[in-house]
Design a protein around this motif. Structure first.
Motif, PDB file in Angstrom:
ATOM      1  N   MET A 115       0.839  -1.201   0.000  1.00  0.00           N
ATOM      2  CA  MET A 115       0.000   0.000   0.000  1.00  0.00           C
ATOM      3  C   MET A 115       0.868   1.242   0.000  1.00  0.00           C
ATOM      4  O   MET A 115       1.801   1.348   0.779  1.00  0.00           O
ATOM      5  CB  MET A 115      -0.880  -0.016   1.266  1.00  0.00           C
ATOM      6  N   GLN A 116       0.559   2.160  -0.910  1.00  0.00           N
ATOM      7  CA  GLN A 116       1.326   3.401  -0.930  1.00  0.00           C
ATOM      8  C   GLN A 116       0.480   4.577  -0.441  1.00  0.00           C
ATOM      9  O   GLN A 116      -0.703   4.673  -0.765  1.00  0.00           O
ATOM     10  CB  GLN A 116       1.853   3.695  -2.327  1.00  0.00           C
ATOM     11  N   HIS A 117       1.096   5.430   0.353  1.00  0.00           N
ATOM     12  CA  HIS A 117       0.439   6.643   0.828  1.00  0.00           C
ATOM     13  C   HIS A 117       1.246   7.839   0.366  1.00  0.00           C
ATOM     14  O   HIS A 117       2.459   7.837   0.454  1.00  0.00           O
ATOM     15  CB  HIS A 117       0.381   6.665   2.358  1.00  0.00           C
ATOM     16  N   ARG A 118       0.549   8.859  -0.095  1.00  0.00           N
ATOM     17  CA  ARG A 118       1.235  10.090  -0.488  1.00  0.00           C
ATOM     18  C   ARG A 118       1.153  11.087   0.658  1.00  0.00           C
ATOM     19  O   ARG A 118       0.061  11.407   1.128  1.00  0.00           O
ATOM     20  CB  ARG A 118       0.596  10.672  -1.744  1.00  0.00           C
ATOM     21  N   VAL A 119       2.308  11.527   1.094  1.00  0.00           N
ATOM     22  CA  VAL A 119       2.350  12.450   2.229  1.00  0.00           C
ATOM     23  C   VAL A 119       3.228  13.653   1.887  1.00  0.00           C
ATOM     24  O   VAL A 119       4.312  13.503   1.320  1.00  0.00           O
ATOM     25  CB  VAL A 119       2.895  11.745   3.493  1.00  0.00           C
ATOM     26  N   ALA A 120       2.740  14.826   2.218  1.00  0.00           N
ATOM     27  CA  ALA A 120       3.510  16.053   2.035  1.00  0.00           C
ATOM     28  C   ALA A 120       4.394  16.282   3.254  1.00  0.00           C
ATOM     29  O   ALA A 120       3.966  16.040   4.379  1.00  0.00           O
ATOM     30  CB  ALA A 120       2.566  17.238   1.859  1.00  0.00           C
ATOM     31  N   ALA A 121       5.624  16.710   3.024  1.00  0.00           N
ATOM     32  CA  ALA A 121       6.535  16.997   4.134  1.00  0.00           C
ATOM     33  C   ALA A 121       6.954  18.459   4.089  1.00  0.00           C
ATOM     34  O   ALA A 121       7.411  18.955   3.070  1.00  0.00           O
ATOM     35  CB  ALA A 121       7.768  16.098   4.053  1.00  0.00           C
ATOM     36  N   ILE A 122       6.750  19.139   5.213  1.00  0.00           N
ATOM     37  CA  ILE A 122       7.190  20.532   5.332  1.00  0.00           C
ATOM     38  C   ILE A 122       8.189  20.595   6.490  1.00  0.00           C
ATOM     39  O   ILE A 122       7.819  20.464   7.649  1.00  0.00           O
ATOM     40  CB  ILE A 122       6.013  21.482   5.634  1.00  0.00           C
ATOM     41  N   GLY A 123       9.446  20.743   6.157  1.00  0.00           N
ATOM     42  CA  GLY A 123      10.471  20.833   7.199  1.00  0.00           C
ATOM     43  C   GLY A 123      10.317  22.115   7.996  1.00  0.00           C
ATOM     44  O   GLY A 123      10.425  22.133   9.208  1.00  0.00           O
ATOM     45  N   GLY A 124      10.064  23.201   7.284  1.00  0.00           N
ATOM     46  CA  GLY A 124       9.880  24.493   7.948  1.00  0.00           C
ATOM     47  C   GLY A 124      11.198  25.128   8.340  1.00  0.00           C
ATOM     48  O   GLY A 124      12.223  24.910   7.703  1.00  0.00           O
ATOM     49  N   ASP A 125      11.169  25.890   9.424  1.00  0.00           N
ATOM     50  CA  ASP A 125      12.324  26.693   9.816  1.00  0.00           C
ATOM     51  C   ASP A 125      13.118  26.045  10.944  1.00  0.00           C
ATOM     52  O   ASP A 125      12.701  25.054  11.533  1.00  0.00           O
ATOM     53  CB  ASP A 125      11.841  28.068  10.288  1.00  0.00           C
ATOM     54  N   GLY A 126      14.231  26.678  11.270  1.00  0.00           N
ATOM     55  CA  GLY A 126      15.028  26.277  12.430  1.00  0.00           C
ATOM     56  C   GLY A 126      15.410  24.804  12.393  1.00  0.00           C
ATOM     57  O   GLY A 126      15.944  24.302  11.405  1.00  0.00           O
ATOM     58  N   ILE A 127      15.081  24.107  13.476  1.00  0.00           N
ATOM     59  CA  ILE A 127      15.432  22.690  13.585  1.00  0.00           C
ATOM     60  C   ILE A 127      14.485  21.805  12.771  1.00  0.00           C
ATOM     61  O   ILE A 127      14.697  20.592  12.687  1.00  0.00           O
ATOM     62  CB  ILE A 127      15.398  22.226  15.056  1.00  0.00           C
ATOM     63  N   GLY A 128      13.429  22.393  12.197  1.00  0.00           N
ATOM     64  CA  GLY A 128      12.396  21.619  11.508  1.00  0.00           C
ATOM     65  C   GLY A 128      12.908  20.579  10.517  1.00  0.00           C
ATOM     66  O   GLY A 128      12.550  19.404  10.601  1.00  0.00           O
ATOM     67  N   PRO A 129      13.742  20.985   9.561  1.00  0.00           N
ATOM     68  CA  PRO A 129      14.197  20.015   8.558  1.00  0.00           C
ATOM     69  C   PRO A 129      14.926  18.810   9.155  1.00  0.00           C
ATOM     70  O   PRO A 129      14.757  17.680   8.683  1.00  0.00           O
ATOM     71  CB  PRO A 129      15.150  20.851   7.688  1.00  0.00           C
ATOM     72  N   SER A 186       4.007   8.787  14.364  1.00  0.00           N
ATOM     73  CA  SER A 186       3.194   7.637  14.754  1.00  0.00           C
ATOM     74  C   SER A 186       1.708   7.963  14.597  1.00  0.00           C
ATOM     75  O   SER A 186       0.918   7.151  14.095  1.00  0.00           O
ATOM     76  CB  SER A 186       3.520   7.264  16.210  1.00  0.00           C
ATOM     77  N   MET A 187       1.334   9.174  14.978  1.00  0.00           N
ATOM     78  CA  MET A 187      -0.064   9.599  14.821  1.00  0.00           C
ATOM     79  C   MET A 187      -0.437   9.699  13.347  1.00  0.00           C
ATOM     80  O   MET A 187      -1.560   9.369  12.948  1.00  0.00           O
ATOM     81  CB  MET A 187      -0.283  10.953  15.510  1.00  0.00           C
ATOM     82  N   LEU A 188       0.519  10.120  12.535  1.00  0.00           N
ATOM     83  CA  LEU A 188       0.281  10.200  11.091  1.00  0.00           C
ATOM     84  C   LEU A 188      -0.020   8.798  10.537  1.00  0.00           C
ATOM     85  O   LEU A 188      -0.950   8.608   9.742  1.00  0.00           O
ATOM     86  CB  LEU A 188       1.513  10.802  10.402  1.00  0.00           C
ATOM     87  N   LEU A 189       0.751   7.820  10.990  1.00  0.00           N
ATOM     88  CA  LEU A 189       0.522   6.449  10.534  1.00  0.00           C
ATOM     89  C   LEU A 189      -0.847   5.943  10.972  1.00  0.00           C
ATOM     90  O   LEU A 189      -1.542   5.262  10.212  1.00  0.00           O
ATOM     91  CB  LEU A 189       1.633   5.525  11.047  1.00  0.00           C
ATOM     92  N   ASP A 190      -1.241   6.281  12.186  1.00  0.00           N
ATOM     93  CA  ASP A 190      -2.593   5.917  12.639  1.00  0.00           C
ATOM     94  C   ASP A 190      -3.653   6.512  11.704  1.00  0.00           C
ATOM     95  O   ASP A 190      -4.614   5.857  11.326  1.00  0.00           O
ATOM     96  CB  ASP A 190      -2.841   6.436  14.067  1.00  0.00           C
ATOM     97  N   HIS A 191      -3.437   7.766  11.354  1.00  0.00           N
ATOM     98  CA  HIS A 191      -4.371   8.468  10.459  1.00  0.00           C
ATOM     99  C   HIS A 191      -4.466   7.768   9.100  1.00  0.00           C
ATOM    100  O   HIS A 191      -5.529   7.705   8.483  1.00  0.00           O
ATOM    101  CB  HIS A 191      -3.902   9.911  10.287  1.00  0.00           C
ATOM    102  N   LEU A 192      -3.341   7.218   8.651  1.00  0.00           N
ATOM    103  CA  LEU A 192      -3.316   6.539   7.351  1.00  0.00           C
ATOM    104  C   LEU A 192      -3.834   5.100   7.450  1.00  0.00           C
ATOM    105  O   LEU A 192      -3.890   4.397   6.453  1.00  0.00           O
ATOM    106  CB  LEU A 192      -1.886   6.517   6.787  1.00  0.00           C
ATOM    107  N   GLY A 193      -4.153   4.684   8.669  1.00  0.00           N
ATOM    108  CA  GLY A 193      -4.655   3.325   8.859  1.00  0.00           C
ATOM    109  C   GLY A 193      -3.560   2.299   9.090  1.00  0.00           C
ATOM    110  O   GLY A 193      -3.818   1.098   9.164  1.00  0.00           O
ATOM    111  N   GLU A 194      -2.328   2.772   9.224  1.00  0.00           N
ATOM    112  CA  GLU A 194      -1.195   1.863   9.458  1.00  0.00           C
ATOM    113  C   GLU A 194      -0.967   1.739  10.971  1.00  0.00           C
ATOM    114  O   GLU A 194       0.020   2.211  11.530  1.00  0.00           O
ATOM    115  CB  GLU A 194       0.065   2.398   8.754  1.00  0.00           C
ATOM    116  N   HIS A 195      -1.909   1.065  11.629  1.00  0.00           N
ATOM    117  CA  HIS A 195      -1.897   1.037  13.087  1.00  0.00           C
ATOM    118  C   HIS A 195      -0.738   0.229  13.673  1.00  0.00           C
ATOM    119  O   HIS A 195      -0.196   0.583  14.711  1.00  0.00           O
ATOM    120  CB  HIS A 195      -3.241   0.511  13.602  1.00  0.00           C
TER     121      HIS A 195
END
Lengths: 198, 80
Positions: free
Chosen positions: A1-15, B28-37
């Motif tokens: 199963m593939q999920h598409r997720v957006a990643a925003i590192g943001g500022d400072g320590i974020g990335p 971990s919460m993101l994975l829960d949201h995606l159904g990957e418990h």
């Protein structure tokens, strides 16, 4: 199963912290047979300082194609006046996507010292369900505005009313109810403590 | 949207010293949201294991870098 997720590192320590998190999530995927297709978004102080852009229409259009956003939580930079990035990016994302719940698990993890006497992991495990888009939590920005608070509140509420007109209180109550009703959850309570942090 | 609740800590930027655990937990919460418990639960177990082992950043009394903790958690999540 593939999920598409957006990643925003943001500022400072974020990335850095988002990179660490992605590594862990990807490892979980290898074990449990899913794959995350990450798409990075360059949204934050650097871009703002270079181009003057906060959250653009194109950002919103692109972000809306993903199931979730993984965010460094880190918007804020010493070179930018407090409030600009918070309102222009963080709150803009929140209101556009109607992220009406701020869900915060509070759990004492095994191995972590607590100043509370005789408390063990089984004693501290709860979830805070907080209004994220209305009521006291209107989003003033990360700094308390002191005597200018009322003015800022009015401005934000005007934007909120005109652009979004949300009425989500029932939904927050419903989610809190569902969590409180799930196995192992025994109590819930309400609070109307105002917040000034995004 | 899944994020740690702390700020951007500009003065620590690029130093590889920030504690990534809140971000990993948000993952971990993101994975829960995606159904990957199962994956979500394994990530939390990995966090706990790492803390028990003392494999943590300096704010928690450890000596590990952000990236080291991330790598370690990724390795733990495959087995815990």
């Amino acid at each position: 199963m593939q999920h598409r997720v957006a990643a925003i590192g943001g500022d400072g320590i974020g990335p850095e912290i988002v990179a660490a998190g992605r590594e862990v999530i990807d490892a979980a995927g290898e074990r449990y047979g899913f794959d995350i297709a990450w798409t990075e978004f360059d949204i934050g102080a650097e871009r703002y300082l270079e181009t003057g852009e906060l959250l653009t229409e194109e950002d919103i259009r692109e972000l809306s194609k993903f199931s979730a956003i993984y965010f460094g939580g880190a918007i804020g930079d010493d070179r930018v006046k407090p409030g600009i990035l918070e309102k222009g990016i963080l709150l803009a994302i929140r209101f556009h996507f109607d992220q009406f719940i701020n869900l915060r698990p509070i759990k004492l993890l095994d191995g972590v010292a607590t100043p509370l006497a005789n408390k063990r992991p089984e004693d501290i495990d709860f979830v805070v369900v907080r209004e994220n888009t209305e009521d006291f939590y209107v989003g003033i920005g990360s700094r308390f505005a002191g005597r200018h608070e009322q003015k800022t509140l009015e401005v934000v509420r005007d934007i909120y009313n005109v652009r979004f007109g949300l009425d989500v209180e029932t939904d927050a109550d419903e989610l809190a109810y569902q969590i409180a009703s799930s196995p192992g959850r025994v109590r819930s309570g309400r609070s109307a403590t105002p917040s000034t942090s995004p | 949207m899944f994020e740690p609740i702390h700020g951007s800590a500009p003065k620590y930027r690029g130093q590889d010293v920030a504690n990534p655990l809140a971000t990993v937990w948000a993952g971990s919460m993101l994975l829960d949201h995606l159904g990957e418990h199962e994956g979500a639960a394994a990530v939390l177990r990995a966090i706990e294991r790492s803390i028990l082992d003392g494999y943590v950043t300096r704010d928690m009394g450890g000596a590990r870098k952000t990236s080291e903790v991330g790598r370690h958690l990724a390795s733990l999540v495959r087995t815990v």
